[in-house]
Write an enzyme that holds these catalytic residues in place. Sequence first.
Site, short mmCIF file in Angstrom:
data_model
loop_
_atom_site.label_atom_id
_atom_site.label_comp_id
_atom_site.label_asym_id
_atom_site.label_seq_id
_atom_site.Cartn_x
_atom_site.Cartn_y
_atom_site.Cartn_z
N ARG A 144 0.84 -1.19 0.00
CA ARG A 144 0.00 0.00 0.00
C ARG A 144 0.89 1.25 0.00
NH1 ARG A 144 -1.99 -3.68 3.46
NH2 ARG A 144 -4.16 -4.37 3.14
N LYS A 168 -0.95 -2.14 8.88
CA LYS A 168 -1.84 -1.63 9.91
C LYS A 168 -1.67 -2.41 11.20
CE LYS A 168 -5.29 0.01 6.62
NZ LYS A 168 -6.70 -0.07 6.17
N HIS A 239 -2.85 2.83 -5.77
CA HIS A 239 -3.54 1.56 -5.48
C HIS A 239 -3.73 0.73 -6.75
CE1 HIS A 239 -5.41 -0.62 -2.19
NE2 HIS A 239 -6.36 -1.01 -3.01
N ARG A 242 -1.12 -1.80 -7.01
CA ARG A 242 -1.40 -2.94 -6.13
C ARG A 242 -2.36 -3.91 -6.82
NH1 ARG A 242 -1.38 -4.49 -0.66
NH2 ARG A 242 -3.39 -5.13 0.23
N HIS A 265 -3.12 -9.53 3.51
CA HIS A 265 -4.42 -9.61 4.18
C HIS A 265 -5.15 -10.89 3.83
CE1 HIS A 265 -5.94 -8.31 0.34
NE2 HIS A 265 -5.60 -7.06 0.50
N TYR A 274 -2.41 -10.07 8.44
CA TYR A 274 -1.11 -10.11 7.78
C TYR A 274 -0.40 -11.42 8.13
CZ TYR A 274 -1.43 -5.13 6.78
OH TYR A 274 -1.82 -3.92 6.31
#
Length: 295
Positions: A144, A168, A239, A242, A265, A274
């Site tokens: 990301r 995250k 993005h 990605r 994810h 993760y």
Amino acid sequence: MDNGKLIFNFKAWMKHEQGLSDNTVAAYESDISIYADFTQKLLSDCSAQELIAFMTRMRKEGYSIETVLRRLSGISAFYDFLIQERIIKTNPCGFISKPSKWDKLPVFLNFDEIDMLLDAPDVNTGLGFRDRVIFETLYSTGMRISELTGLKVAELDMNREIMRVTGKGGKQRFVPMYSSLAEKMRAYLGVRRDYFVKDRDEGWLFLSKNGKQLDRELVFMLVKKYAAKAGIQKNISPHTLRHSFATHLLTNGADLRTIQIFLGHSDLSTTERYTHVTDDKTRNVLLNCHPRFRK
């Protein structure tokens, strides 16, 4: 009370009363500031109408639904704070129907368009070489934009040619670099030292021309700039690289579970879990299936 003071007080409340992490506080502050720049109005006077216009703008600019919902979450928390402070009575986010998905498929670039985008920066300049390495890193890892801008030099292992990526919640995973990207990364570290680092080096991998940590909005603008230069007609964002990473792996025979591991994810549309890329079998799938590795 002006927007700057409102945001400052909200930031202090998140940090000292809610005990949120520095990354969360910074993300919420960024979301509110972006919204304030968009509306050009006092935030306490904004209604659902401004929020809908903001969402529409993000959709036209190619932001993912996950990014839109995350920003709405930050804005909603801000308005909850204003209610607590008795500055407003109702949260305008409460009147917004939050979409679960856009009504169109994700945009991705084909192989030729990827090559066009990668070739667009002038690698004979410091800025152009940095931008080329940024695009190759995004496309070859599927990370990301926030993960890219959060990379530090210390998280590169150039002997093993891997990067430690922090997602995250502070969750980490390791992603490999294909050989030509590793070569460019080694060269970029020299360019970074000679061209980008100013008086103080805080260790961020990708720096602005002023020696500061590169922010997400600038990377977004760089993608737009070079896409236009390359003649790419699609409405793309970081993005998109990605999405292209995942699509091209799938096209070249990688299984979905392995793609999910590389993306970090549980599936292609969420960011809940993760896992570490540590075993040779998983690494070899990337080496054999990703078109840049195969080159």
